[in-house]
Enzyme design. Structure first.
Site, PDB file in Angstrom:
ATOM      1  CG  PHE A  57      -7.065 -27.737  -4.564  1.00 24.98           C
ATOM      2  CD1 PHE A  57      -7.536 -27.843  -3.592  1.00 24.98           C
ATOM      3  CD2 PHE A  57      -5.813 -28.158  -4.812  1.00 24.98           C
ATOM      4  CE1 PHE A  57      -7.140 -28.422  -2.595  1.00 24.98           C
ATOM      5  CE2 PHE A  57      -5.205 -29.110  -3.862  1.00 24.98           C
ATOM      6  CZ  PHE A  57      -5.916 -29.013  -2.475  1.00 24.98           C
ATOM      7  NE  ARG A  58     -14.153 -23.343  -4.265  1.00 27.43           N
ATOM      8  CZ  ARG A  58     -15.102 -23.606  -4.529  1.00 27.43           C
ATOM      9  NH1 ARG A  58     -15.698 -23.794  -5.602  1.00 27.43           N
ATOM     10  NH2 ARG A  58     -16.043 -23.552  -3.367  1.00 27.43           N
ATOM     11  CG  ASN A  88     -17.412 -27.325  -9.424  1.00 26.12           C
ATOM     12  OD1 ASN A  88     -16.771 -28.164  -9.289  1.00 26.12           O
ATOM     13  ND2 ASN A  88     -18.417 -26.872  -8.720  1.00 26.12           N
ATOM     14  CD  GLU A 138     -19.359 -32.838  -7.393  1.00 25.89           C
ATOM     15  OE1 GLU A 138     -20.320 -32.971  -6.271  1.00 25.89           O
ATOM     16  OE2 GLU A 138     -18.448 -32.040  -7.515  1.00 25.89           O
ATOM     17  CG  HIS A 172     -23.861 -33.126  -6.484  1.00 24.79           C
ATOM     18  ND1 HIS A 172     -23.032 -32.227  -5.941  1.00 24.79           N
ATOM     19  CD2 HIS A 172     -24.888 -33.158  -5.935  1.00 24.79           C
ATOM     20  CE1 HIS A 172     -23.883 -31.294  -5.109  1.00 24.79           C
ATOM     21  NE2 HIS A 172     -25.118 -31.973  -5.244  1.00 24.79           N
ATOM     22  CG  ASP A 293     -17.657 -31.215  -1.727  1.00 27.71           C
ATOM     23  OD1 ASP A 293     -17.275 -30.934  -2.614  1.00 27.71           O
ATOM     24  OD2 ASP A 293     -19.058 -31.115  -1.285  1.00 27.71           O
ATOM     25  CG  HIS A 297     -17.200 -20.273  -1.047  1.00 27.51           C
ATOM     26  ND1 HIS A 297     -17.281 -20.046  -2.321  1.00 27.51           N
ATOM     27  CD2 HIS A 297     -17.917 -21.643  -0.768  1.00 27.51           C
ATOM     28  CE1 HIS A 297     -17.957 -21.275  -2.947  1.00 27.51           C
ATOM     29  NE2 HIS A 297     -18.458 -21.925  -1.886  1.00 27.51           N
TER      30      HIS A 297
END
EC number: 3.5.2.3
Length: 429
Positions: A57-58, A88, A138, A172, A293, A297
């Site tokens: 969700f950034r 990340n 991950e 991953h 996943d 962007h």
């Protein structure tokens, strides 16, 4: 709220009553109370809310791509009632302080949530494990393309610590030492070069390594976004669990001409033969979970050459609709859709009150007309990024989504939509 004459995933017709946050009754014939909202669910399918165990969700750090508010609205509109966010972001979720910062943003979520902690050379396991952590992941095993990549010794240490804490390790699995460096000589508009570069063999090798380390530590290993039949078979045969994304189920290298760099993701798209093999393994039970996943962007960011465009595609809103379309076409049963999006996920990640339509469970429910297929259009979805790799395909979308008894999303007969309040909770709290 009372759902009357609803069809459950196993084909039974039942009335389902919701009281407060829980399912209060599942019976063949329930009488409405005087002040109860009654939903006529005749010819409708009532499913447990989907649990997407793999989203990005950034936020914090990349709010122009997605936020907890926009991502959770997209989730609710797609029938997803719980998400697990990956580490990340910026800063990466590798310490208790970073966990707390992300959890504060997650209070904007319409759906329930969990937060994965990540492993880097800077991670702080003591402060992470003191939080209500969802899982350890991950973990990018031998992935040289990001700030989450770790070395073998650190991976082994992290897996051993996770085993002590009884925490699932989400891996991953791509071995960067097996990437085909010669593919980098191909032109920027040769989109298939990305799949040639991140070779399929790199996945199987990394899965084998992760399983070996996990076996030594008695850790529970979950392989994220498995993209090859070989990787899925290795995980299944070793007693580990694995997930597949919708894009690895429904897209292949044959789609690069249409997708361009919108088809760049990690792991990359595979051959049509391998894609079909993944569908076979989803049907026969080799694959445990479908997770998106979801990695949005902007279109501007994606408008670059294959070597410069960022990896990732949105998917949280279209996962369940795409699978329900496969059920409408006879490829999957509704029971299988329920299992790979809800029941199996709840079991793997220890969510005993989610994943099934049973008395006492959280009232995370999704109502759909199983025959109401419609075209997927990016400009009608709710992610901040505004596009989808599944443009023009068909999906069966929810009419109503409940999160712990509250309406998170509703669509009326005229196509109008409404959303509930930000009431999502940490499922580990």
């Amino acid at each position: 709220m009372l759902f009357q004459h609803a069809t459950l995933a196993d084909g039974r017709t039942r009335d389902v009553r919701v009281e407060g946050e829980q399912i209060a009754a599942v019976d063949a014939d329930l009488t409405p109370a005087d002040d109860e909202r009654v939903v006529d669910a005749t010819d409708r399918l009532l499913l447990p809310g989907a649990i997407d165990a793999h989203v990005h969700f950034r936020q914090p750090g990349y709010e122009h791509k997605e936020t907890w508010e926009t991502g959770s609205r997209s989730a609710a509109a797609g029938g997803v009632t719980t998400v697990v966010d990956q580490p990340n972001t910026s800063p990466p979720t590798t310490s208790g302080e970073a966990f707390d910062e992300k959890a504060a943003f997650a209070e904007q979520s319409l759906v329930d949530w969990g937060i994965n902690g990540g492993v880097t050379g800077e991670w702080d396991p003591d402060s992470l494990f003191s939080r209500p952590l969802f899982a350890l992941g991950e973990v990018f095993l031998a992935d040289s393309t990001g700030n989450m990549g770790i070395e073998a010794d650190l991976f082994a240490d992290a897996v051993a610590r996770a085993a002590e804490e009884d925490v699932v390790v989400t891996v991953h699995a791509e071995d960067a030492t097996l990437f085909d460096q010669s593919a980098k000589e191909r032109a920027a508009d040769d989109y298939d070069a990305w799949s040639a570069y991140r070779a399929a063999e790199a996945e199987a090798a990394a899965v084998e390594r992760a399983l070996a380390v996990g076996g030594d530590s008695a850790a529970q290993i979950h392989i994220a976004h498995t993209s090859t039949p070989e990787g899925a078979d290795l995980a299944h045969d070793a007693g580990a669990t694995c997930e597949v994304t919708p894009h690895h189920l429904f897209l292949s290298r044959d789609d690069y001409d249409e997708l361009g760099t919108k088809g760049r993701m990690n792991p990359p798209l595979r051959s049509e033969e391998r894609r079909a093999g993944m569908v076979d393994r989803l049907v026969d039970g080799t694959i445990d979970v479908v997770a998106t996943d979801h990695a949005p962007h902007t279109e501007t960011e994606k408008d670059a050459g294959i070597w410069d465009a960022p990896s990732g595609v949105p998917g949280v809103e279209t996962m369940l609709p795409l699978l329900l379309e496969e059920a409408r076409n006879g490829t999957l049963s509704h029971e299988r859709v329920r299992d790979v999006t809800a029941a199996n996920v709840a079991e793997i990640f220890d969510l005993p009150r989610k994943g099934s339509v049973e008395v006492g469970n959280d009232a995370d429910l999704v109502l759909v007309d199983p025959e109401a297929s419609r075209e997927i259009r990016g400009d009608e979805l709710h992610s901040n990024c505004g596009w989808t790799p599944f443009e023009g395909r068909q999906g069966v979308f929810p009419e109503l989504t409940l999160v712990r008894g509250d309406v998170a999303y509703e669509r009326d007969g005229d196509g109008g939509e409404s959303f509930g309040d930000a009431a999502g909770q940490n499922v580990r709290q």
